[in-house]
Design a protein around this motif. Sequence first.
Motif, PDB file in Angstrom:
ATOM      1  N   PRO A  56       0.843  -1.197   0.000  1.00 62.44           N
ATOM      2  CA  PRO A  56       0.000   0.000   0.000  1.00 62.44           C
ATOM      3  C   PRO A  56       0.884   1.255   0.000  1.00 62.44           C
ATOM      4  N   ASP A  57       0.270   2.402  -0.221  1.00 61.12           N
ATOM      5  CA  ASP A  57       1.007   3.659  -0.125  1.00 61.12           C
ATOM      6  C   ASP A  57       1.499   3.851   1.302  1.00 61.12           C
ATOM      7  N   GLY A  58       2.650   4.452   1.448  1.00 59.61           N
ATOM      8  CA  GLY A  58       3.204   4.692   2.771  1.00 59.61           C
ATOM      9  C   GLY A  58       4.528   5.422   2.666  1.00 59.61           C
ATOM     10  N   ASP A  59       5.241   5.495   3.788  1.00 56.32           N
ATOM     11  CA  ASP A  59       6.459   6.302   3.784  1.00 56.32           C
ATOM     12  C   ASP A  59       7.649   5.673   4.485  1.00 56.32           C
ATOM     13  N   ALA A  60       7.563   4.403   4.814  1.00 59.49           N
ATOM     14  CA  ALA A  60       8.712   3.717   5.391  1.00 59.49           C
ATOM     15  C   ALA A  60       8.592   2.222   5.167  1.00 59.49           C
ATOM     16  N   LEU A  61       9.753   1.581   5.081  1.00 53.65           N
ATOM     17  CA  LEU A  61       9.842   0.138   4.873  1.00 53.65           C
ATOM     18  C   LEU A  61      10.846  -0.448   5.859  1.00 53.65           C
ATOM     19  N   VAL A  62      10.589  -1.666   6.300  1.00 54.25           N
ATOM     20  CA  VAL A  62      11.543  -2.390   7.142  1.00 54.25           C
ATOM     21  C   VAL A  62      11.630  -3.827   6.638  1.00 54.25           C
ATOM     22  N   THR A  63      12.759  -4.472   6.939  1.00 55.96           N
ATOM     23  CA  THR A  63      12.898  -5.886   6.590  1.00 55.96           C
ATOM     24  C   THR A  63      13.972  -6.539   7.439  1.00 55.96           C
ATOM     25  N   ASP A  64      13.848  -7.870   7.563  1.00 57.29           N
ATOM     26  CA  ASP A  64      14.893  -8.677   8.170  1.00 57.29           C
ATOM     27  C   ASP A  64      15.373  -9.731   7.179  1.00 57.29           C
ATOM     28  N   ARG A  65      15.029  -9.540   5.908  1.00 54.77           N
ATOM     29  CA  ARG A  65      15.360 -10.514   4.871  1.00 54.77           C
ATOM     30  C   ARG A  65      16.651 -10.140   4.161  1.00 54.77           C
ATOM     31  N   ALA A  66      17.611 -11.026   4.167  1.00 55.10           N
ATOM     32  CA  ALA A  66      18.868 -10.807   3.472  1.00 55.10           C
ATOM     33  C   ALA A  66      18.647 -10.762   1.969  1.00 55.10           C
ATOM     34  N   GLY A  67      19.482 -10.001   1.300  1.00 58.95           N
ATOM     35  CA  GLY A  67      19.405  -9.913  -0.145  1.00 58.95           C
ATOM     36  C   GLY A  67      18.380  -8.938  -0.665  1.00 58.95           C
ATOM     37  N   LEU A  68      17.780  -8.120   0.210  1.00 62.22           N
ATOM     38  CA  LEU A  68      16.832  -7.097  -0.196  1.00 62.22           C
ATOM     39  C   LEU A  68      17.419  -5.718   0.056  1.00 62.22           C
ATOM     40  N   ALA A  69      17.062  -4.765  -0.784  1.00 62.01           N
ATOM     41  CA  ALA A  69      17.447  -3.378  -0.588  1.00 62.01           C
ATOM     42  C   ALA A  69      16.180  -2.531  -0.509  1.00 62.01           C
ATOM     43  N   LEU A  70      16.163  -1.600   0.424  1.00 56.39           N
ATOM     44  CA  LEU A  70      15.034  -0.688   0.604  1.00 56.39           C
ATOM     45  C   LEU A  70      15.431   0.702   0.130  1.00 56.39           C
ATOM     46  N   GLY A  71      14.510   1.379  -0.564  1.00 56.20           N
ATOM     47  CA  GLY A  71      14.824   2.707  -1.060  1.00 56.20           C
ATOM     48  C   GLY A  71      13.692   3.689  -0.854  1.00 56.20           C
ATOM     49  N   ILE A  72      14.058   4.938  -0.545  1.00 51.27           N
ATOM     50  CA  ILE A  72      13.078   6.026  -0.470  1.00 51.27           C
ATOM     51  C   ILE A  72      13.662   7.239  -1.192  1.00 51.27           C
ATOM     52  N   VAL A  73      12.782   8.111  -1.681  1.00 49.66           N
ATOM     53  CA  VAL A  73      13.239   9.294  -2.409  1.00 49.66           C
ATOM     54  C   VAL A  73      12.821  10.560  -1.664  1.00 49.66           C
ATOM     55  N   THR A  74      13.648  11.600  -1.787  1.00 50.80           N
ATOM     56  CA  THR A  74      13.401  12.870  -1.108  1.00 50.80           C
ATOM     57  C   THR A  74      13.956  14.020  -1.940  1.00 50.80           C
ATOM     58  N   ALA A  75      13.485  15.236  -1.632  1.00 54.00           N
ATOM     59  CA  ALA A  75      14.023  16.422  -2.289  1.00 54.00           C
ATOM     60  C   ALA A  75      13.940  17.627  -1.360  1.00 54.00           C
ATOM     61  N   ASP A  76      14.048  17.450  -0.103  1.00 50.17           N
ATOM     62  CA  ASP A  76      14.086  18.421   0.999  1.00 50.17           C
ATOM     63  C   ASP A  76      13.691  17.719   2.291  1.00 50.17           C
ATOM     64  N   CYS A  77      12.735  16.781   2.200  1.00 47.01           N
ATOM     65  CA  CYS A  77      12.353  15.999   3.375  1.00 47.01           C
ATOM     66  C   CYS A  77      13.547  15.176   3.851  1.00 47.01           C
ATOM     67  N   ASP A 187      22.575  20.483   3.573  1.00 46.63           N
ATOM     68  CA  ASP A 187      21.401  21.282   3.240  1.00 46.63           C
ATOM     69  C   ASP A 187      21.101  21.157   1.750  1.00 46.63           C
ATOM     70  N   THR A 188      19.978  20.561   1.411  1.00 44.79           N
ATOM     71  CA  THR A 188      19.614  20.393   0.003  1.00 44.79           C
ATOM     72  C   THR A 188      19.379  21.729  -0.699  1.00 44.79           C
ATOM     73  N   TYR A 189      18.834  22.694   0.031  1.00 43.09           N
ATOM     74  CA  TYR A 189      18.432  23.963  -0.590  1.00 43.09           C
ATOM     75  C   TYR A 189      19.628  24.774  -1.086  1.00 43.09           C
ATOM     76  N   THR A 190      20.699  24.808  -0.325  1.00 42.15           N
ATOM     77  CA  THR A 190      21.820  25.707  -0.626  1.00 42.15           C
ATOM     78  C   THR A 190      22.893  25.091  -1.510  1.00 42.15           C
ATOM     79  N   GLN A 191      22.678  23.878  -1.994  1.00 45.38           N
ATOM     80  CA  GLN A 191      23.695  23.202  -2.807  1.00 45.38           C
ATOM     81  C   GLN A 191      23.100  22.746  -4.142  1.00 45.38           C
ATOM     82  N   PRO A 192      22.810  23.681  -5.032  1.00 39.57           N
ATOM     83  CA  PRO A 192      22.137  23.324  -6.290  1.00 39.57           C
ATOM     84  C   PRO A 192      22.948  22.411  -7.198  1.00 39.57           C
ATOM     85  N   VAL A 193      24.254  22.426  -7.078  1.00 39.98           N
ATOM     86  CA  VAL A 193      25.073  21.551  -7.911  1.00 39.98           C
ATOM     87  C   VAL A 193      25.000  20.110  -7.408  1.00 39.98           C
TER      88      VAL A 193
END
Length: 220
Positions: A56-77, A187-193
Amino acid sequence: MSTYLKAASLDGIPHGFSSSRGLDVAEIIPGAPLVRIKQVHSSAVFAVTHAGEALPDGDALVTDRAGLALGIVTADCAPVLFADPVAGVIGAAHAGWRGALGGVLENTVAAMVSLGADPAGIVAAIGPTIAQASYEVDQAFRHAFAEEDARFFASGRAGHCQFDLPAYAAHRLQSAGVGQVEDLREDTYTQPVRFFSYRRATHRAQPTNGRQISIIGLPA
């Protein structure tokens, strides 16, 4: 190959916080599937047992399973990566102000505990996030928070103040019993490069679709 940041506190755990150049899961944990979720600024957390499962939609993931990677995206949060190396449990959370206020970080800790983690054994690292000096908010925003949260707001121009999101996230993590919290202080805001920033792009009337990705995995 992209350039990415790592947290000293997560040494030994495959992880990375991307710059605006991006990050491929193969750079973090070769051969692992990347599990992501549709983020909605909520407090919802889900445990992942295998790649490809419908979440479902949400904002965090957890796991105890080996061989998995968890990813989230942000742009100031705040991107927050978690690990209890002893228990073999990891987590990844997207903590904007709404999610942090609503308890997404505490819920991530609780979900990790349900998989066998010990709060005191959890390490949490806060990646590139908009800093207080760059985060002007109005009084309506301030009133969404408790009076005891006043220390996370600094005086600003008339009718406004400056919110310290990474410090607030760190406070919520510590209150949840997390044993070690590291803030990369980027700081994401002050580093445009180096970083995308939704707020900076809005202020400059530029496209706002750029995102950093943060990844953590358990090796097989």
